[in-house]
Design an enzyme around this catalytic site. Sequence first.
Site, PDB file in Angstrom:
ATOM      1  N   TYR A 182       0.838  -1.211   0.000  1.00 33.59           N
ATOM      2  CA  TYR A 182       0.000   0.000   0.000  1.00 33.59           C
ATOM      3  C   TYR A 182       0.871   1.258   0.000  1.00 33.59           C
ATOM      4  CZ  TYR A 182      -3.133   3.428   2.433  1.00 33.59           C
ATOM      5  OH  TYR A 182      -3.856   4.523   2.843  1.00 33.59           O
ATOM      6  N   VAL A 250      -2.494  -6.282  18.960  1.00 31.82           N
ATOM      7  CA  VAL A 250      -1.570  -6.941  18.037  1.00 31.82           C
ATOM      8  C   VAL A 250      -0.129  -6.719  18.519  1.00 31.82           C
ATOM      9  CG1 VAL A 250      -0.708  -6.931  15.668  1.00 31.82           C
ATOM     10  CG2 VAL A 250      -3.173  -6.725  16.101  1.00 31.82           C
TER      11      VAL A 250
HETATM   12  N1  NAD Z   1      -8.989   7.520   7.189  1.00 29.98           N
HETATM   13  C1  NAD Z   1      -7.712   7.807   7.315  1.00 29.98           C
HETATM   14  O1  NAD Z   1      -7.248   8.164   8.383  1.00 29.98           O
HETATM   15  C2  NAD Z   1      -6.771   7.750   6.145  1.00 29.98           C
HETATM   16  C3  NAD Z   1      -5.435   7.744   6.444  1.00 29.98           C
HETATM   17  C4  NAD Z   1      -4.503   7.735   5.415  1.00 29.98           C
HETATM   18  C5  NAD Z   1      -4.919   7.758   4.115  1.00 29.98           C
HETATM   19  N2  NAD Z   1      -6.229   7.768   3.824  1.00 29.98           N
HETATM   20  C6  NAD Z   1      -6.595   7.803   2.415  1.00 29.98           C
HETATM   21  O2  NAD Z   1      -7.750   8.620   2.229  1.00 29.98           O
HETATM   22  C7  NAD Z   1      -8.594   8.060   1.235  1.00 29.98           C
HETATM   23  C8  NAD Z   1     -10.006   7.850   1.784  1.00 29.98           C
HETATM   24  O3  NAD Z   1      -9.952   7.062   2.940  1.00 29.98           O
HETATM   25  P1  NAD Z   1     -11.245   6.635   3.783  1.00 29.98           P
HETATM   26  O4  NAD Z   1     -10.788   6.445   5.162  1.00 29.98           O
HETATM   27  O5  NAD Z   1     -12.358   7.561   3.502  1.00 29.98           O
HETATM   28  O6  NAD Z   1     -11.520   5.201   3.140  1.00 29.98           O
HETATM   29  P2  NAD Z   1     -12.898   4.508   2.704  1.00 29.98           P
HETATM   30  O7  NAD Z   1     -12.587   3.100   2.370  1.00 29.98           O
HETATM   31  O8  NAD Z   1     -13.936   4.774   3.713  1.00 29.98           O
HETATM   32  O9  NAD Z   1     -13.279   5.306   1.383  1.00 29.98           O
HETATM   33  C9  NAD Z   1     -12.786   4.990   0.107  1.00 29.98           C
HETATM   34  C10 NAD Z   1     -13.962   5.009  -0.855  1.00 29.98           C
HETATM   35  O10 NAD Z   1     -13.463   4.800  -2.183  1.00 29.98           O
HETATM   36  C11 NAD Z   1     -14.374   3.972  -2.868  1.00 29.98           C
HETATM   37  N3  NAD Z   1     -13.675   3.272  -3.946  1.00 29.98           N
HETATM   38  C12 NAD Z   1     -12.627   2.422  -3.832  1.00 29.98           C
HETATM   39  N4  NAD Z   1     -12.283   1.949  -5.040  1.00 29.98           N
HETATM   40  C13 NAD Z   1     -13.134   2.520  -5.930  1.00 29.98           C
HETATM   41  C14 NAD Z   1     -13.272   2.410  -7.340  1.00 29.98           C
HETATM   42  N5  NAD Z   1     -12.485   1.601  -8.052  1.00 29.98           N
HETATM   43  N6  NAD Z   1     -14.239   3.129  -7.938  1.00 29.98           N
HETATM   44  C15 NAD Z   1     -15.061   3.926  -7.213  1.00 29.98           C
HETATM   45  N7  NAD Z   1     -14.973   4.070  -5.885  1.00 29.98           N
HETATM   46  C16 NAD Z   1     -14.017   3.372  -5.245  1.00 29.98           C
HETATM   47  C17 NAD Z   1     -14.867   2.988  -1.809  1.00 29.98           C
HETATM   48  O11 NAD Z   1     -16.107   2.399  -2.190  1.00 29.98           O
HETATM   49  C18 NAD Z   1     -14.975   3.884  -0.580  1.00 29.98           C
HETATM   50  O12 NAD Z   1     -16.274   4.400  -0.429  1.00 29.98           O
HETATM   51  C19 NAD Z   1      -7.891   6.803   0.757  1.00 29.98           C
HETATM   52  O13 NAD Z   1      -7.141   7.108  -0.388  1.00 29.98           O
HETATM   53  C20 NAD Z   1      -6.955   6.441   1.876  1.00 29.98           C
HETATM   54  O14 NAD Z   1      -5.830   5.734   1.419  1.00 29.98           O
HETATM   55  C21 NAD Z   1      -7.174   7.742   4.815  1.00 29.98           C
HETATM   56  O1  UGA Z   2      -4.992   5.938   9.108  1.00 30.85           O
HETATM   57  C1  UGA Z   2      -3.893   6.183   8.615  1.00 30.85           C
HETATM   58  O2  UGA Z   2      -3.271   7.201   8.811  1.00 30.85           O
HETATM   59  C2  UGA Z   2      -3.244   5.151   7.717  1.00 30.85           C
HETATM   60  O3  UGA Z   2      -2.901   4.102   8.534  1.00 30.85           O
HETATM   61  C3  UGA Z   2      -3.666   2.958   8.612  1.00 30.85           C
HETATM   62  O4  UGA Z   2      -2.743   2.033   9.147  1.00 30.85           O
HETATM   63  P1  UGA Z   2      -2.700   1.704  10.668  1.00 30.85           P
HETATM   64  O5  UGA Z   2      -2.658   2.907  11.527  1.00 30.85           O
HETATM   65  O6  UGA Z   2      -1.614   0.721  10.881  1.00 30.85           O
HETATM   66  O7  UGA Z   2      -4.096   0.948  10.751  1.00 30.85           O
HETATM   67  P2  UGA Z   2      -5.078   0.533  11.918  1.00 30.85           P
HETATM   68  O8  UGA Z   2      -5.855  -0.628  11.425  1.00 30.85           O
HETATM   69  O9  UGA Z   2      -5.869   1.694  12.342  1.00 30.85           O
HETATM   70  O10 UGA Z   2      -4.110  -0.011  13.070  1.00 30.85           O
HETATM   71  C4  UGA Z   2      -3.460   0.795  14.013  1.00 30.85           C
HETATM   72  C5  UGA Z   2      -2.653  -0.083  14.952  1.00 30.85           C
HETATM   73  O11 UGA Z   2      -3.544  -0.856  15.760  1.00 30.85           O
HETATM   74  C6  UGA Z   2      -3.199  -2.245  15.716  1.00 30.85           C
HETATM   75  N1  UGA Z   2      -4.470  -3.017  15.890  1.00 30.85           N
HETATM   76  C7  UGA Z   2      -5.443  -2.955  14.946  1.00 30.85           C
HETATM   77  C8  UGA Z   2      -6.651  -3.621  15.133  1.00 30.85           C
HETATM   78  C9  UGA Z   2      -6.850  -4.376  16.308  1.00 30.85           C
HETATM   79  O12 UGA Z   2      -7.913  -5.007  16.550  1.00 30.85           O
HETATM   80  N2  UGA Z   2      -5.855  -4.414  17.220  1.00 30.85           N
HETATM   81  C10 UGA Z   2      -4.668  -3.766  17.056  1.00 30.85           C
HETATM   82  O13 UGA Z   2      -3.783  -3.836  17.935  1.00 30.85           O
HETATM   83  C11 UGA Z   2      -2.457  -2.423  14.401  1.00 30.85           C
HETATM   84  O14 UGA Z   2      -1.605  -3.546  14.443  1.00 30.85           O
HETATM   85  C12 UGA Z   2      -1.701  -1.104  14.295  1.00 30.85           C
HETATM   86  O15 UGA Z   2      -0.534  -1.174  15.071  1.00 30.85           O
HETATM   87  C13 UGA Z   2      -4.121   2.474   7.248  1.00 30.85           C
HETATM   88  O16 UGA Z   2      -3.049   2.008   6.497  1.00 30.85           O
HETATM   89  C14 UGA Z   2      -4.733   3.523   6.431  1.00 30.85           C
HETATM   90  O17 UGA Z   2      -6.093   3.690   6.658  1.00 30.85           O
HETATM   91  C15 UGA Z   2      -4.096   4.849   6.496  1.00 30.85           C
HETATM   92  O18 UGA Z   2      -3.330   5.010   5.331  1.00 30.85           O
END
Ligand code: NAD
Ligand code: UGA
Length: 386
Positions: A182, A250
């Site tokens: 990723y 984890v």
């Molecule tokens: N939530 C976070 O803290 C976080 C952290 C780091 C990066 N991001 C990035 O931000 C973006 C949005 O994250 P999110 O948390 O809202 O995730 P999310 O999974 O809730 O939203 C992603 C959306 O994209 C849509 N999607 C995926 N593939 C598609 C496709 N081929 N065509 C049309 N729609 C598609 C999914 O259906 C989903 O609704 C992502 O690029 C993610 O990598 C999020």
């Molecule tokens: O949110 C972000 O900024 C980014 O980081 C996330 O990665 P990560 O923080 O590792 O994802 P989580 O699933 O939220 O896990 C956070 C931590 O909790 C731990 N974890 C997760 C789930 C659980 O049940 N127990 C547990 O200990 C994981 O091992 C990890 O260390 C995801 O990669 C993305 O959504 C995004 O790009």
Amino acid sequence: MATRTDLDGRPIKPITICMIGAGGFIGSHLCEKLMSETPHKVLALDVYNDKIKHLLEPDSLPWAGRIQFHRLNIKHDSRLEGLIKMADLTINLAAICTPADYNTRPLDTIYSNFIDALPVVKYCSENNKRLIHFSTCEVYGKTIGSFLPKDSPLRQDPANYVLKEDTSPCIFGSIEKQRWSYACAKQLIERLIYAEGAENGLEFTIVRPFNWIGPRMDFIPGIDGPSEGVPRVLACFSNNLLRREPLSLVDGGQSQRTFVYIKDAIEAVLLMIENPDRANGHIFNVGNPNNEVTVRQLAEMMTKVYAKVSGEPSLDSPTVDVSSKEFYGEGYDDSDKRIPDMTIINKQLGWNPKTSLWDLLESTLTYQHRTYAEAIKKSIAKPTAS
Ligand SMILES: NC(=O)c1ccc[n+]([C@@H]2O[C@H](COP(=O)([O-])OP(=O)(O)OC[C@H]3O[C@@H](n4cnc5c(N)ncnc54)[C@H](O)[C@@H]3O)[C@@H](O)[C@H]2O)c1
Ligand SMILES: O=C(O)[C@H]1O[C@H](OP(=O)(O)OP(=O)(O)OC[C@H]2O[C@@H](n3ccc(=O)[nH]c3=O)[C@H](O)[C@@H]2O)[C@H](O)[C@@H](O)[C@@H]1O
């Protein structure tokens, strides 16, 4: 609506935004903000719309006509270029972004985060449209400090762990640690966008979110979302709390994260949308350096907050240790620590997060309890087929 002005005091003209992935967690909050506080129009593209249904219906909503949903998969839909052309700005949020998928579905992960994003970048560049692309803090990978001896005083030096957009290296594990599929795909699309800017004049902004959390994040297994799959930590722990199960830590829950409230983070995105001169050509960390915890501390705090909002006492043993191999399978690896440097976003947009971890967990877990507690009770009470 009163005339809105940008950070330099100029009136903001209403624009049309093509938002790809608008039906997800971040997209749903961004659409809500754009509808309730701005005059902008949104072409909302996604495969799903459950999280934005409340913005689309009924027709009597005050913003009816300003948001239009297009159900499409960007992997194979010829309407994509036309929709990008109709808009002034494209925001790409579409991605597979749950860590449980990175090592178990690495091909889907790489295609989703790199290959599928390519036409979006190309259409923006060819049609001179501005692009805000969502990357991730995972592009930093592991900190420099994590490679130093455990007792080295240099580990305490911020130079060895604070993550800066313009100077920090990107440090991933070996190829067989497929967790990094990723981060690596996101890094390559960042480089491609940057190169389109340098060689072809693409106006771009790259966002690196640092663990944005809040209501509507991911899904609660067995209640909504996909029939299989492991969501991110907020939804995993919420699910455990709702079911009165211990929270799985984890590898001891020693990794550190900084969590930012989705509503604070969305303010930053709105500033980027409405201040193109200040945001174009930049990569922005968006996180809350003051909300750092280990995952174990997060579990403890969520347990306390949930007891408060639900009125149910916590379990005697609220957590259980589990190995990453058992939880995620072969090829998992982890980011050790993630503290965003805030210099660039402060300087360009004057943005700072406001909400403490306790407060954001309180509002989020109140939402989780109200939304899911009844459904969970019913699903537990349902007799299972023998
Ligand atoms: N939530 C976070 O803290 C976080 C952290 C780091 C990066 N991001 C990035 O931000 C973006 C949005 O994250 P999110 O948390 O809202 O995730 P999310 O999974 O809730 O939203 C992603 C959306 O994209 C849509 N999607 C995926 N593939 C598609 C496709 N081929 N065509 C049309 N729609 C598609 C999914 O259906 C989903 O609704 C992502 O690029 C993610 O990598 C999020
Ligand atoms: O949110 C972000 O900024 C980014 O980081 C996330 O990665 P990560 O923080 O590792 O994802 P989580 O699933 O939220 O896990 C956070 C931590 O909790 C731990 N974890 C997760 C789930 C659980 O049940 N127990 C547990 O200990 C994981 O091992 C990890 O260390 C995801 O990669 C993305 O959504 C995004 O790009």
